[in-house]
Design a protein around this motif. Structure first.
Motif, mmCIF file in Angstrom:
data_model
loop_
_atom_site.group_PDB
_atom_site.id
_atom_site.type_symbol
_atom_site.label_atom_id
_atom_site.label_comp_id
_atom_site.label_asym_id
_atom_site.label_seq_id
_atom_site.Cartn_x
_atom_site.Cartn_y
_atom_site.Cartn_z
ATOM 1 N N LYS A 1 -116.397 13.238 28.153
ATOM 2 C CA LYS A 1 -116.776 12.027 27.432
ATOM 3 C C LYS A 1 -118.271 12.069 27.155
ATOM 4 N N LEU A 2 -118.613 12.106 25.868
ATOM 5 C CA LEU A 2 -120.020 12.142 25.463
ATOM 6 C C LEU A 2 -120.376 10.823 24.798
ATOM 7 N N VAL A 3 -121.538 10.283 25.154
ATOM 8 C CA VAL A 3 -121.996 8.999 24.624
ATOM 9 C C VAL A 3 -123.291 9.216 23.855
ATOM 10 N N ARG A 4 -123.342 8.667 22.657
ATOM 11 C CA ARG A 4 -124.514 8.833 21.781
ATOM 12 C C ARG A 4 -125.683 7.996 22.285
ATOM 13 N N MET A 5 -126.861 8.608 22.298
ATOM 14 C CA MET A 5 -128.060 7.916 22.735
ATOM 15 C C MET A 5 -128.476 6.881 21.680
ATOM 16 N N PRO A 6 -128.869 5.678 22.114
ATOM 17 C CA PRO A 6 -129.235 4.612 21.164
ATOM 18 C C PRO A 6 -130.547 4.907 20.450
ATOM 19 N N GLY A 7 -130.753 4.192 19.329
ATOM 20 C CA GLY A 7 -132.010 4.283 18.595
ATOM 21 C C GLY A 7 -132.080 5.414 17.583
ATOM 22 N N GLN A 8 -130.993 6.135 17.379
ATOM 23 C CA GLN A 8 -130.995 7.245 16.424
ATOM 24 C C GLN A 8 -130.503 6.770 15.055
ATOM 25 N N PRO A 9 -130.936 7.438 13.978
ATOM 26 C CA PRO A 9 -130.454 7.063 12.640
ATOM 27 C C PRO A 9 -128.941 7.212 12.539
ATOM 28 N N LYS A 10 -128.359 6.499 11.583
ATOM 29 C CA LYS A 10 -126.924 6.594 11.365
ATOM 30 C C LYS A 10 -126.566 7.969 10.805
ATOM 31 N N ALA A 11 -125.437 8.470 11.211
ATOM 32 C CA ALA A 11 -124.966 9.761 10.695
ATOM 33 C C ALA A 11 -123.453 9.683 10.502
ATOM 34 N N TYR A 12 -122.709 9.996 11.555
ATOM 35 C CA TYR A 12 -121.248 9.951 11.464
ATOM 36 C C TYR A 12 -120.748 8.549 11.140
ATOM 37 N N SER A 13 -121.431 7.528 11.631
ATOM 38 C CA SER A 13 -121.009 6.156 11.357
ATOM 39 C C SER A 13 -121.083 5.834 9.867
ATOM 40 N N THR A 14 -122.021 6.473 9.154
ATOM 41 C CA THR A 14 -122.094 6.287 7.700
ATOM 42 C C THR A 14 -120.848 6.837 7.029
ATOM 43 N N TRP A 15 -120.394 8.007 7.472
ATOM 44 C CA TRP A 15 -119.169 8.586 6.929
ATOM 45 C C TRP A 15 -117.980 7.677 7.214
ATOM 46 N N LYS A 16 -117.947 7.097 8.402
ATOM 47 C CA LYS A 16 -116.863 6.181 8.746
ATOM 48 C C LYS A 16 -116.866 4.966 7.822
ATOM 49 N N SER A 17 -118.042 4.446 7.518
ATOM 50 C CA SER A 17 -118.151 3.284 6.631
ATOM 51 C C SER A 17 -117.640 3.613 5.231
ATOM 52 N N VAL A 18 -118.047 4.769 4.715
ATOM 53 C CA VAL A 18 -117.591 5.184 3.379
ATOM 54 C C VAL A 18 -116.072 5.326 3.350
ATOM 55 N N GLN A 19 -115.504 5.882 4.414
ATOM 56 C CA GLN A 19 -114.057 6.023 4.477
ATOM 57 C C GLN A 19 -113.373 4.659 4.465
ATOM 58 N N GLN A 20 -113.951 3.693 5.139
ATOM 59 C CA GLN A 20 -113.382 2.352 5.156
ATOM 60 C C GLN A 20 -113.475 1.686 3.792
ATOM 61 N N TRP A 21 -114.583 1.923 3.078
ATOM 62 C CA TRP A 21 -114.684 1.381 1.718
ATOM 63 C C TRP A 21 -113.643 2.022 0.807
ATOM 64 N N THR A 22 -113.435 3.323 1.030
ATOM 65 C CA THR A 22 -112.505 4.047 0.171
ATOM 66 C C THR A 22 -111.068 3.564 0.350
ATOM 67 N N ASP A 23 -110.642 3.415 1.600
ATOM 68 C CA ASP A 23 -109.252 2.992 1.836
ATOM 69 C C ASP A 23 -109.099 1.479 1.894
ATOM 70 N N LYS A 24 -110.176 0.763 1.519
ATOM 71 C CA LYS A 24 -110.145 -0.703 1.417
ATOM 72 C C LYS A 24 -109.915 -1.403 2.759
ATOM 73 N N SER A 25 -110.126 -0.700 3.866
ATOM 74 C CA SER A 25 -109.970 -1.345 5.173
ATOM 75 C C SER A 25 -111.180 -2.199 5.525
ATOM 76 N N ALA A 26 -112.286 -2.013 4.800
ATOM 77 C CA ALA A 26 -113.489 -2.833 4.977
ATOM 78 C C ALA A 26 -114.176 -2.949 3.623
#
Length: 704
Positions: free
Chosen positions: A401-426
């Protein structure tokens, strides 16, 4: 020739055109009656024939020699199962200049020296060159999992590969790609090596390294494809990477724990070799990279980075937590088995107890090339827990189990957001218009403002291409090409390929192969279809773009999708005007949407040949104030990620000149697209300079 073959086993008088054996492909037909063969060990007899035929039974003519219709007909009649094979008409093979002696870091070292350096890298730094040569990389072009062909490469006198002009004339069928790669390295600006060779990397050294790799990879692929070499797998990504590693053209050569200088969180890569070249992750196949650390007088392995790309049963749903599976337990010959606490798994366990930083790279599906992957650097994580559980195979695997250190720029979370916009889930917040183009483009372009209350840009009419009210006679009238099914690499009869120096300017994936001043595309005069790969700039938008409100620069342009280096983005659409109207519009009217091809542009500094602005056939002025497309929203930057190139489309009726924008480097999703507006020289009295707000460390402070 084998000395064991009897002296009377063939007629020497039948040898017509003597050439060095390394330039010929010997053909040994299967004998109809093996038992009666006089060749030792029952092999087929050695047969010699004129390159122009006629050919004995089972022997086919070999490219590039001309075959007369009569000799071809006789060969097909003699063959047991004649199969028509297209043979290209003979063309003169150009001579290429051999590169001068080596400079800048042992560029011209021998193959033996390169192999020794590769072995040194493997032993001292953990870079497995042999593993890289058999790397399973999906490059989005359908090449899949292919192994590099071993053995001595084909050899000719070399190939000039200046990135500004490409390979001139017709490319030989047996170009030595080692010579091509070395020539590219020799063309690099010497000052670039001073930056790259620094022990600790920097943003520039990483950018330069990746740019050199991309230029070399695309050039090698372009030449290799044009030679129609069917021997072995085509893997320019491995070839380019291996050359750069063995020549020392790389950044961050030493492994380290934690941050890699010059590599930023959110950076993307399309090849595992790129991770190696910038020092982010050394193994080309293994998912865990580790090094030894001396603690308590014993060597203790510590993990430095991992790649999670779907090869194991990882849990990647959470943007800040990653459940990662250990390595091993799968043997290609013996099948699955329990994983062992060794190598990378042991390093992960030790790192959990030591609490050291671990870099995480996530491999995601490439939307534009479904068979490929995009590798996203997601930043620094720490291993919080580990356990053993049974996988679907029924065998035990280690889980971390790996946990991301806080305070870093967005990376993978940006891809997740785009995917949600694409499939209309957000929903995409701040949307003003779902499609700014009103259907003029195949892909909608949304208008977004999540910064202030501005409701949109000033009114304009969206047009997808140029509007030229006054047709101009072309400088060189042309009938265009006659490639009915589309232009193909190696077709030296294609007039469009000839105008591009004997090579197709675009790869099968649609990437521009090199940085030529002018690209000649097929146009209205050509007989090839609209799907021809030499019409890249004519297919319209393919990325999901959005026009967005910036904090201090008005409206800007960015993409939901990752954009690969060398990819066409859009053209500059608008109304073509003359220089007199430019003076008028640029004065009191303050038209900020004029594209002026005569401006002085800061080109790429890696290759000296690219310092000058593109040599455009004739001046081109375009205003997009009243009519235009998405390109009108691209802001200026002194360190741009996009550049423009003039495109000439074959048209015998009028001058068909366009401006196309291509990605300089890989561009992550939601990163603003910018290019250098250039400077008007000489500056006129009273001319007002505009303050630059690009924020780059190389900002000039103004543009005009």
């Amino acid at each position: 020739m084998d000395n064991n073959v009897g002296q009377d086993s063939f007629d020497k008088s039948r040898v017509l055109n003597v050439k060095p054996l390394r330039t010929l492909v010997p053909v040994f037909p299967s004998p109809s009656n093996p038992s009666s063969s006089s060749t030792p060990q029952g092999g087929a007899p050695f047969v010699c024939a004129s390159p122009a035929g006629p050919f004995p039974t089972g022997v086919a003519p070999f490219y590039p020699f001309f075959v007369s219709p009569e000799s071809q007909r006789l060969s097909e009649q003699n063959a047991p199962n004649p199969t028509p094979t297209p043979i290209s008409t003979a063309v003169p093979i150009n001579s290429f200049k051999t590169p001068p002696p080596a400079t800048n870091g042992d560029v011209g070292s021998s193959r033996r020296t390169s192999r020794n350096r590769a072995a040194h890298l493997t032993e001292e730094e953990g870079y497995n060159i042999a593993e890289m040569n058999e790397l399973d990389v999906e490059d989005g072009t359908g090449n899949g999992s292919l192994k590099r062909k071993r053995g001595r490469p084909k050899r000719v006198s070399g190939a000039g590969t200046g990135t500004g002009s490409g390979v001139g004339g017709v490319v030989p069928a047996d170009v030595d790609l080692d010579v091509v790669a070395n020539d590219i390295i020799q063309s690099i600006n010497p000052m670039v090596f001073d930056v790259i060779n620094h022990p600790d990397g920097s943003r520039d050294s990483v950018s330069y390294t990746l740019m050199i790799y991309e230029v070399m990879r695309r050039k090698l692929g372009q030449i290799e494809e044009s030679t129609k070499d069917t021997h072995g797998a085509k893997r320019p990504d491995l070839k380019a990477g291996t050359v750069m590693m063995t020549k020392g053209v790389r950044s961050n050569s030493k492994k380290r724990i934690g941050i890699v200088p010059g590599v930023e969180v959110g950076d993307i890569f399309f090849f595992r070799f790129e991770l190696c070249l910038v020092g982010l992750h050394a193994p080309s196949m293994a998912g865990i990279d580790y090094l030894g650390s001396k603690a308590s007088q014993e060597e203790e392995p510590l993990a430095v980075s991992i790649v999670s790309s779907g090869g194991y049963e990882d849990n990647t749903d959470d943007g800040d937590v990653l459940i990662y599976s250990g390595q091993g337990g799968v043997n290609r010959e013996k099948g699955a088995s329990d994983q062992k606490l060794e190598r990378g798994n042991l390093a992960m366990e030790k790192s959990m107890h030591r609490g050291n930083d671990v870099r995480v790279i996530r491999g995601l599906k490439d939307v534009m090339h479904p068979s490929g992957k995009v590798y996203v650097y997601d930043g620094i994580y720490k291993i919080q827990d580990s356990w053993v559980e049974k996988a679907k195979s029924g065998f035990n695997v280690f889980k971390y189990k790996l946990v991301r250190m806080p305070g870093q720029p967005k990376a993978y979370s940006t891809w997740k957001s785009v995917q949600q916009w694409t499939d209309k889930s957000a929903p995409r917040t701040g949307v003003i218009l779902p499609d700014l183009t009103s259907g003029a483009e195949k892909v909608p372009v949304c208008l977004v403002n999540d910064v202030d209350n501005e409701k949109g840009p000033a009114y304009f009419t969206y047009i997808p291409t140029l509007k030229n009210s006054r047709a101009i006679a072309p400088e060189e009238p042309t009938a265009g090409c006659s490639c009915i099914g589309g232009c193909q690499p190696g077709n030296y009869n294609c007039s469009c390929i000839q105008k591009n120096g004997g090579l197709l300017p675009y790869s099968a994936a649609g990437l521009v192969a090199d940085l030529k001043s002018v690209i000649h595309e097929c146009g209205p005069s050509c007989q090839c279809p609209s799907t021809c790969r030499n019409r890249v700039s004519q297919v319209g938008l393919k990325f999901r773009l959005e026009v967005f409100r910036t904090k201090n620069k008005g409206w800007g342009l960015r993409s939901w999708d990752a954009i690969r280096a060398g990819t066409f983005i859009c053209e500059y659409a608008g109304e073509v005007i003359d220089s007199a109207r430019v003076e008028m519009l640029g004065g009191d009217n303050e038209d900020e949407y004029i594209f002026d091809s005569t401006r002085i542009y800061q080109q790429l500094e890696v290759f000296p040949a690219d310092i000058e602005a593109p040599k455009i056939p004739s001046p081109l002025y375009i205003t997009a104030k009243n009519e235009g497309n998405v390109a009108r929203f691209m802001n200026h930057s002194c360190s741009p990620n996009v550049l423009w190139r003039p495109i000439v489309r074959e048209n015998k009726h009028e001058s068909d000149l366009h401006i196309a924008f291509f990605a300089i480097r890989h561009i992550p999703p939601m990163v603003e697209l910018t290019y250098d507006y250039g400077i008007n020289l000489p500056l006129k009295a009273g001319q007002r300079k505009k303050k630059c707000l690009c924020g780059s460390v190389k900002c000039r402070g103004y543009f005009c």
